[in-house]
Design an enzyme around this catalytic site. Structure first.
Site, PDB file in Angstrom:
ATOM      1  N   HIS A 192     -12.181 -25.983   1.248  1.00  0.00           N
ATOM      2  CA  HIS A 192     -12.368 -27.201   2.022  1.00  0.00           C
ATOM      3  C   HIS A 192     -11.485 -28.291   1.431  1.00  0.00           C
ATOM      4  O   HIS A 192     -11.334 -28.364   0.216  1.00  0.00           O
ATOM      5  CB  HIS A 192     -13.835 -27.642   1.977  1.00  0.00           C
TER       6      HIS A 192
ATOM      7  N   HIS B 123      -9.760 -25.320  11.462  1.00  0.00           N
ATOM      8  CA  HIS B 123     -10.821 -26.335  11.603  1.00  0.00           C
ATOM      9  C   HIS B 123     -12.031 -25.610  12.189  1.00  0.00           C
ATOM     10  O   HIS B 123     -12.552 -24.686  11.565  1.00  0.00           O
ATOM     11  CB  HIS B 123     -10.260 -27.462  12.477  1.00  0.00           C
TER      12      HIS B 123
ATOM     13  N   ASP C 151     -18.652 -22.800   7.804  1.00  0.00           N
ATOM     14  CA  ASP C 151     -18.352 -21.747   8.771  1.00  0.00           C
ATOM     15  C   ASP C 151     -18.641 -20.345   8.244  1.00  0.00           C
ATOM     16  O   ASP C 151     -18.600 -19.383   9.012  1.00  0.00           O
ATOM     17  CB  ASP C 151     -16.872 -21.826   9.186  1.00  0.00           C
TER      18      ASP C 151
HETATM   19  C1  LIG Z   1     -10.002 -25.533   4.721  1.00  0.00           C
HETATM   20  C2  LIG Z   1      -8.544 -25.452   4.272  1.00  0.00           C
HETATM   21  C3  LIG Z   1      -7.659 -25.636   5.531  1.00  0.00           C
HETATM   22  C4  LIG Z   1      -8.253 -26.574   3.276  1.00  0.00           C
HETATM   23  O1  LIG Z   1      -6.919 -26.535   3.007  1.00  0.00           O
HETATM   24  P1  LIG Z   1      -6.193 -27.471   1.932  1.00  0.00           P
HETATM   25  O2  LIG Z   1      -7.086 -28.567   1.466  1.00  0.00           O
HETATM   26  O3  LIG Z   1      -4.887 -27.858   2.525  1.00  0.00           O
HETATM   27  O4  LIG Z   1      -6.003 -26.506   0.693  1.00  0.00           O
HETATM   28  P2  LIG Z   1      -4.697 -25.713   0.323  1.00  0.00           P
HETATM   29  O5  LIG Z   1      -4.227 -24.931   1.518  1.00  0.00           O
HETATM   30  O6  LIG Z   1      -3.739 -26.665  -0.307  1.00  0.00           O
HETATM   31  O7  LIG Z   1      -5.266 -24.696  -0.753  1.00  0.00           O
HETATM   32  C5  LIG Z   1      -5.119 -24.843  -2.162  1.00  0.00           C
HETATM   33  C6  LIG Z   1      -4.903 -23.461  -2.744  1.00  0.00           C
HETATM   34  O8  LIG Z   1      -6.017 -22.593  -2.440  1.00  0.00           O
HETATM   35  C7  LIG Z   1      -5.584 -21.494  -1.623  1.00  0.00           C
HETATM   36  N1  LIG Z   1      -6.589 -21.330  -0.562  1.00  0.00           N
HETATM   37  C8  LIG Z   1      -7.167 -22.315   0.159  1.00  0.00           C
HETATM   38  N2  LIG Z   1      -8.080 -21.790   0.985  1.00  0.00           N
HETATM   39  C9  LIG Z   1      -8.068 -20.459   0.781  1.00  0.00           C
HETATM   40  C10 LIG Z   1      -8.782 -19.404   1.355  1.00  0.00           C
HETATM   41  N3  LIG Z   1      -9.706 -19.630   2.305  1.00  0.00           N
HETATM   42  N4  LIG Z   1      -8.521 -18.137   0.932  1.00  0.00           N
HETATM   43  C11 LIG Z   1      -7.599 -17.933  -0.027  1.00  0.00           C
HETATM   44  N5  LIG Z   1      -6.890 -18.913  -0.611  1.00  0.00           N
HETATM   45  C12 LIG Z   1      -7.114 -20.160  -0.204  1.00  0.00           C
HETATM   46  C13 LIG Z   1      -4.234 -21.912  -1.042  1.00  0.00           C
HETATM   47  O9  LIG Z   1      -3.449 -20.791  -0.752  1.00  0.00           O
HETATM   48  C14 LIG Z   1      -3.691 -22.734  -2.184  1.00  0.00           C
HETATM   49  O10 LIG Z   1      -3.253 -21.836  -3.197  1.00  0.00           O
HETATM   50  P3  LIG Z   1      -1.959 -22.191  -4.089  1.00  0.00           P
HETATM   51  O11 LIG Z   1      -2.343 -23.433  -4.845  1.00  0.00           O
HETATM   52  O12 LIG Z   1      -1.761 -20.995  -4.917  1.00  0.00           O
HETATM   53  O13 LIG Z   1      -0.855 -22.439  -3.096  1.00  0.00           O
HETATM   54  C15 LIG Z   1      -8.255 -24.078   3.597  1.00  0.00           C
HETATM   55  O14 LIG Z   1      -9.078 -23.925   2.467  1.00  0.00           O
HETATM   56  C16 LIG Z   1      -8.421 -22.910   4.562  1.00  0.00           C
HETATM   57  O15 LIG Z   1      -7.487 -22.599   5.300  1.00  0.00           O
HETATM   58  N6  LIG Z   1      -9.637 -22.248   4.580  1.00  0.00           N
HETATM   59  C17 LIG Z   1      -9.869 -21.163   5.486  1.00  0.00           C
HETATM   60  C18 LIG Z   1     -10.175 -21.713   6.859  1.00  0.00           C
HETATM   61  C19 LIG Z   1     -11.552 -22.332   6.925  1.00  0.00           C
HETATM   62  O16 LIG Z   1     -12.541 -21.763   6.493  1.00  0.00           O
HETATM   63  N7  LIG Z   1     -11.606 -23.527   7.542  1.00  0.00           N
HETATM   64  C20 LIG Z   1     -12.856 -24.216   7.767  1.00  0.00           C
HETATM   65  C21 LIG Z   1     -12.899 -25.512   7.067  1.00  0.00           C
HETATM   66  S1  LIG Z   1     -14.522 -26.222   7.245  1.00  0.00           S
END
Ligand SMILES: CC(C)(COP(=O)(O)OP(=O)(O)OC[C@H]1O[C@@H](n2cnc3c(N)ncnc32)[C@H](O)[C@@H]1OP(=O)(O)O)[C@@H](O)C(=O)NCCC(=O)NCCS
Length: 436
Positions: free
Chosen positions: A307, A268, A363
């Protein structure tokens, strides 16, 4: 039959049910009537991580994830970032409309005159270790304000609520700055009421022996814009924590501490700090392809990418990129920007990121700006928490006056043992350590 309905046939019983559809949703409680017999509890929905569940009706913030649109109380974020100050936007989020000139003058006066901290806060702060994370100090100190303002528990009194709201918005920068100075071993700086919200924060962070702190206007405005961009984001993890804890009628300091704790996680608000660590790890532009390869092979994530809601682009990321240019005009270019731009360029052409709709989020660039302005990475999430306090409070207030809301209490699907035979302690076998 009305078109705005959903007809469900339960194949277990061959019974058919018709449920109303309102605002694109069916009410989960309408499913409870679907039973196999009188002893059946009724059908529930299963939605870990709230992937498809609206937990409230809200008028605060609108997001269209596909269209890349973010609006506070109906005003596009781009317009607010261009024309407003942060405190003007805070007023909008909390009261629903932009303030008139005199309303704004009074509001700014009120917030400015709530920036002082009770001296006991200094003592809490002094108890923390010198290397404590500023976010952990912030969370604890905000919770500790509950001890200073015990009347805050009268959450059903609107006047009392408003007083605590003003205190929280006013004091958040003061606590944040104190946690920063504590980690450096510098004396705390008292607020200066002649300064704007962002300037005063800078004053409390960086004033040394000069009689009056003078903020660089470009940097102060950049900080104010960043505050506007971070002020609210509808039902995210920390807003949900605020509403959930607030729904038990805990006081707003404790609920805000819970929300800030939720924000501190790297998935987050903690992501901006992680972006900087990632850019440090990459080291130079040339290493970007190898890093992307590693991420695609499942070793870590590209921090600042992806996101839950935005599947096109994050409109805040665009404004941040523009703000970065203004800041670098004053501070000189942060060399990490080149790595970030290269990372974005390669990722946006890569099938892995394109098919998963992973774009830079708020971010991705904010940390680079913060670092250029002079903040340590440990402070980045604190910089997020200051403006987000306004969003949390707007969501909290809305929740409290919503007649449909009650204490938040999800259901579960129990998958554990039932009614086991008790075994005396001397007869039990060791539990394999990894089982926990
Ligand atoms: C923001 C976040 C938590 C959203 O998560 P979510 O909606 O649950 O999305 P998921 O984790 O289901 O991701 C879907 C797919 O994309 C991939 N993915 C998501 N974010 C990714 C990232 N930053 N880098 C690489 N792969 C990513 C996941 O591994 C998943 O792949 P798969 O379908 O092969 O398993 C996630 O994108 C993340 O962890 N981002 C990095 C942290 C970040 O920048 N957070 C700030 C948010 S404002």
């Amino acid at each position: 039959m009305s078109k705005d309905t959903l007809t469900i046939t339960d194949n277990r019983t061959s019974q058919t049910y018709t449920l109303p559809i309102e605002k694109g949703t069916v009410r989960a409680m309408d499913l409870r009537q679907i039973k196999t017999g009188p002893d059946d509890f009724g059908l529930m929905t299963y939605d870990p991580a709230f992937m498809n569940t609206a937990s409230c009706q809200s008028q605060v913030t609108f997001i269209d994830g596909e269209g890349g649109i973010l609006e506070y109380r109906g005003y596009p974020i781009e317009v607010l970032a261009e024309h407003c100050t942060f405190l003007e936007v805070a007023y909008l989020l909390l009261f629903g409309d932009l303030p008139s000139e005199s309303d704004l003058r009074n509001w700014v006066y009120e917030i400015t005159h709530h920036t002082m901290l009770h001296e006991t806060t200094k003592k809490f702060m002094e108890g923390f270790r010198h290397d404590a994370h500023p976010m952990a100090m912030l969370v604890s100190s905000v919770a500790a304000l509950s001890t200073v303002y015990p009347e805050a528990r009268h959450i059903h009194d609107p006047g009392n609520r408003l007083l605590q709201i003003k205190r929280l918005i006013g004091k958040m920068p003061s606590i944040a700055a104190m946690s920063y100075r504590h980690s450096l071993g510098f004396p705390y700086v008292y607020p200066d009421n002649d300064l704007t919200y962002a300037e005063n924060f800078m004053n409390m962070l960086w004033k040394m022996v000069e009689p009056k702190y003078v903020a660089n206007p470009v940097l102060a405005r950049a900080l104010d814009i960043l505050f506007i961009l971070h002020a609210d984001h509808e039902q995210n993890c920390s807003a949900n924590a605020m509403r959930s804890v607030g729904s038990s009628h805990a006081d707003p300091y404790l609920a805000t501490a819970a929300a800030a704790a939720a924000l501190s996680g790297p998935l987050h608000g903690g992501a901006n700090e992680e972006v900087l660590k990632m850019l440090d790890e990459i080291g130079s532009k040339e290493n970007v392809p190898a890093y992307i390869k590693k991420v695609k092979e499942g070793h870590g994530k590209l921090m600042g990418f992806g996101h839950r809601i935005y599947k096109n682009y994050d409109p805040r990321a665009k404004i941040i990129k523009w703000t970065a240019e203004q800041v670098f005009g004053v501070t000189g270019r942060n060399p990490k920007l080149d790595i970030a731009i290269e990372l974005e360029r390669i990722a946006l052409e890569d099938d892995y990121f394109v098919t998963r709709k992973l774009y830079p989020n708020v971010d991705f660039y904010s940390g680079i700006i913060y670092q250029a302005v002079g903040f340590k990475p440990e402070m980045f999430t604190v910089l997020f928490a200051i403006p987000r306090t306004v969003g949390w409070l707007a969501q909290w207030q809305e929740m409290l006056v919503d007649p449909e809301q009650k204490i938040a209490r999800p259901r579960q699907i129990y998958t554990g043992h039932r009614t086991r035979q008790f075994v005396a302690i001397e007869k039990r076998r060791p539990v394999p350590a990894m089982k926990h």
